[in-house]
Design a protein around this motif. Structure first.
Motif, PDB file in Angstrom:
ATOM      1  N   ALA A  39      17.514  20.873  44.155  1.00  0.00           N
ATOM      2  CA  ALA A  39      17.884  22.244  45.227  1.00  0.00           C
ATOM      3  C   ALA A  39      19.193  21.192  45.953  1.00  0.00           C
ATOM      4  N   ILE A  40      19.223  20.542  45.873  1.00  0.00           N
ATOM      5  CA  ILE A  40      20.649  19.525  46.596  1.00  0.00           C
ATOM      6  C   ILE A  40      21.707  19.848  45.347  1.00  0.00           C
ATOM      7  N   SER A  41      21.973  19.691  44.206  1.00  0.00           N
ATOM      8  CA  SER A  41      22.233  20.132  43.042  1.00  0.00           C
ATOM      9  C   SER A  41      22.961  20.836  43.152  1.00  0.00           C
ATOM     10  N   ALA A  42      22.367  21.891  43.115  1.00  0.00           N
ATOM     11  CA  ALA A  42      22.004  23.359  43.382  1.00  0.00           C
ATOM     12  C   ALA A  42      23.128  23.646  44.252  1.00  0.00           C
ATOM     13  N   VAL A  43      22.346  23.514  45.167  1.00  0.00           N
ATOM     14  CA  VAL A  43      23.609  23.847  46.627  1.00  0.00           C
ATOM     15  C   VAL A  43      25.316  23.627  46.734  1.00  0.00           C
ATOM     16  N   SER A  44      25.055  22.105  45.534  1.00  0.00           N
ATOM     17  CA  SER A  44      26.250  21.802  46.172  1.00  0.00           C
ATOM     18  C   SER A  44      27.327  22.027  44.933  1.00  0.00           C
ATOM     19  N   GLN A  45      27.018  22.908  44.097  1.00  0.00           N
ATOM     20  CA  GLN A  45      27.476  23.607  42.811  1.00  0.00           C
ATOM     21  C   GLN A  45      28.316  24.724  43.984  1.00  0.00           C
ATOM     22  N   VAL A  46      27.765  25.385  44.457  1.00  0.00           N
ATOM     23  CA  VAL A  46      28.226  26.987  45.678  1.00  0.00           C
ATOM     24  C   VAL A  46      30.113  26.129  46.078  1.00  0.00           C
ATOM     25  N   PRO A  47      30.711  26.984  45.374  1.00  0.00           N
ATOM     26  CA  PRO A  47      31.719  26.994  45.367  1.00  0.00           C
ATOM     27  C   PRO A  47      32.561  27.045  46.860  1.00  0.00           C
ATOM     28  N   LEU A  48      32.887  26.139  46.784  1.00  0.00           N
ATOM     29  CA  LEU A  48      33.443  26.042  48.499  1.00  0.00           C
ATOM     30  C   LEU A  48      32.799  25.251  49.624  1.00  0.00           C
ATOM     31  N   LEU A  49      32.160  26.627  49.589  1.00  0.00           N
ATOM     32  CA  LEU A  49      30.762  25.614  50.820  1.00  0.00           C
ATOM     33  C   LEU A  49      29.853  24.775  49.839  1.00  0.00           C
ATOM     34  N   GLY A  50      29.993  24.825  48.672  1.00  0.00           N
ATOM     35  CA  GLY A  50      28.724  23.118  48.079  1.00  0.00           C
ATOM     36  C   GLY A  50      28.483  21.965  48.830  1.00  0.00           C
ATOM     37  N   SER A  51      30.279  21.122  49.147  1.00  0.00           N
ATOM     38  CA  SER A  51      30.076  19.756  50.103  1.00  0.00           C
ATOM     39  C   SER A  51      29.026  20.370  51.550  1.00  0.00           C
ATOM     40  N   LEU A  52      29.551  21.517  52.076  1.00  0.00           N
ATOM     41  CA  LEU A  52      29.098  21.623  53.319  1.00  0.00           C
ATOM     42  C   LEU A  52      27.262  21.476  53.462  1.00  0.00           C
ATOM     43  N   LEU A  53      26.900  23.024  52.581  1.00  0.00           N
ATOM     44  CA  LEU A  53      25.413  22.738  52.036  1.00  0.00           C
ATOM     45  C   LEU A  53      24.791  21.861  52.192  1.00  0.00           C
ATOM     46  N   ALA A  54      25.144  20.973  50.997  1.00  0.00           N
ATOM     47  CA  ALA A  54      23.954  19.519  50.242  1.00  0.00           C
ATOM     48  C   ALA A  54      23.590  18.574  51.669  1.00  0.00           C
ATOM     49  N   PRO A  55      24.612  17.817  52.715  1.00  0.00           N
ATOM     50  CA  PRO A  55      24.252  17.237  53.647  1.00  0.00           C
ATOM     51  C   PRO A  55      23.357  18.031  54.469  1.00  0.00           C
ATOM     52  N   VAL A  56      23.616  19.592  54.006  1.00  0.00           N
ATOM     53  CA  VAL A  56      22.055  20.307  55.792  1.00  0.00           C
ATOM     54  C   VAL A  56      20.355  19.324  54.669  1.00  0.00           C
ATOM     55  N   LEU A  57      20.423  19.851  53.562  1.00  0.00           N
ATOM     56  CA  LEU A  57      19.385  19.858  53.086  1.00  0.00           C
ATOM     57  C   LEU A  57      18.861  18.623  53.098  1.00  0.00           C
ATOM     58  N   LEU A  58      19.845  17.658  53.565  1.00  0.00           N
ATOM     59  CA  LEU A  58      18.983  15.958  53.818  1.00  0.00           C
ATOM     60  C   LEU A  58      18.732  15.370  54.692  1.00  0.00           C
ATOM     61  N   PRO A  59      18.452  16.318  55.498  1.00  0.00           N
ATOM     62  CA  PRO A  59      17.019  16.252  56.819  1.00  0.00           C
ATOM     63  C   PRO A  59      15.924  16.783  56.354  1.00  0.00           C
ATOM     64  N   PHE A  60      15.276  17.657  55.859  1.00  0.00           N
ATOM     65  CA  PHE A  60      14.377  17.955  55.360  1.00  0.00           C
ATOM     66  C   PHE A  60      13.659  17.421  54.003  1.00  0.00           C
ATOM     67  N   MET A  61      15.040  16.659  53.176  1.00  0.00           N
ATOM     68  CA  MET A  61      14.166  15.526  52.081  1.00  0.00           C
ATOM     69  C   MET A  61      13.668  15.051  53.156  1.00  0.00           C
TER      70      MET A  61
END
Length: 267
Positions: A39-61
């Motif tokens: 899931a983190i890898s998938a969202v990190s591929q989103v253009p421009l926003l991927g690097s911001l979305l990936a850290p958001v998922l870390l607390p959930f993990m």
């Protein structure tokens, strides 16, 4: 909720408990870890926003794996089931999604700030790569300025990693506000520094031994493939090197709940 001071030897005990609990249901732990990483890898591929979305998922993990560990350990009378661990993990994330989202946004904002500070070192090369998905030449990536910027970002992110260690669990089990949970997490790590140092050293030993054994097996398979004894052997050897690293990471995360359980008491 109050802080519990533990002796240094408790760090090694956390590792033992984590390993023992992991092997009660290894497939469930590995599957859950791989699911989060995918899931983190998938969202990190989103253009421009991927690097911001990936850290958001870390607390959930972090919360999901901690809850899964608690279920696997507490259910001591019978072998825990994988569906039960998955249901408990996702139920916890769903019930606490708002404070988890706050923690994730704090994590993302801190990450961006750390990357922006690296501009002072390399003139913005790393920031463009991390935040704008800019391409970089191998020569530029190997430059001293770029590598220094990477080390700087890693060092700046260390306090955040420590603050996030217990924060999701404090929010879930003790209903602590997100910002306060970050502070209490740091306090717990520093007050129990000797136990956490022993914990890290013990896991380093596990990683070292496991890495050597699995590395030798993978190298042997790669060598057999290179000797013409089957192209599949080389592919399997390479896959083992990657897979073993991910499995060891999943094993280490299975012990984080024990560090939280023994560091905090309920008043």
């Amino acid at each position: 909720m109050k802080l519990h001071i533990v002796p240094a030897r408790t760090g090694a005990e956390w590792v033992k408990l984590g390993l023992r609990t992991f092997w009660r249901q290894p497939l469930a732990f590995v599957s859950l870890f791989f699911l989060f990483m995918a899931a983190i890898s998938a969202v990190s591929q989103v253009p421009l926003l991927g690097s911001l979305l990936a850290p958001v998922l870390l607390p959930f993990m972090t919360l999901g794996l901690m809850v899964a560990t608690s279920v696997a350990y507490i259910n001591d009378t019978q072998k825990p089931t994988a569906p039960g661990m998955f249901i408990a993990a996702f139920s916890a994330m769903r019930s606490k999604w708002r404070p988890m989202l706050v923690l994730g946004l704090i994590s993302a904002a801190y990450f961006v700030a750390a990357v922006l500070l690296s501009i002072l070192v390399d003139g913005g090369q790393l920031a463009r790569v991390y935040l704008l998905d800019a391409d970089i030449t191998p020569e530029a990536a190997a430059s001293a300025q770029f590598q220094t910027a990477r080390v700087l970002v890693m060092c700046l992110n260390l306090p955040l990693s420590l603050a996030m260690w217990h924060a999701p669990a404090l929010v879930h089990w003790h209903s602590v506000e997100p910002v306060k949970s970050l502070f209490f997490s740091l306090v717990a790590l520093f007050r129990n520094f000797s136990a956490y140092a022993m914990f890290c050293l013990a896991w380093f030993g596990v990683f070292l031994i496991g890495g050597i054994v699995l590395g030798l097996m993978a190298t042997l398979l790669v060598a057999l493939g290179g000797m013409g004894m089957g192209e599949g052997a080389s592919a399997v050897g390479g896959a083992m090197m990657v897979g073993s690293a991910l499995i060891l990471a999943a094993m280490s995360l299975s012990s984080t709940w024990f560090t939280f359980r023994d560091s905090f008491d309920t008043d």
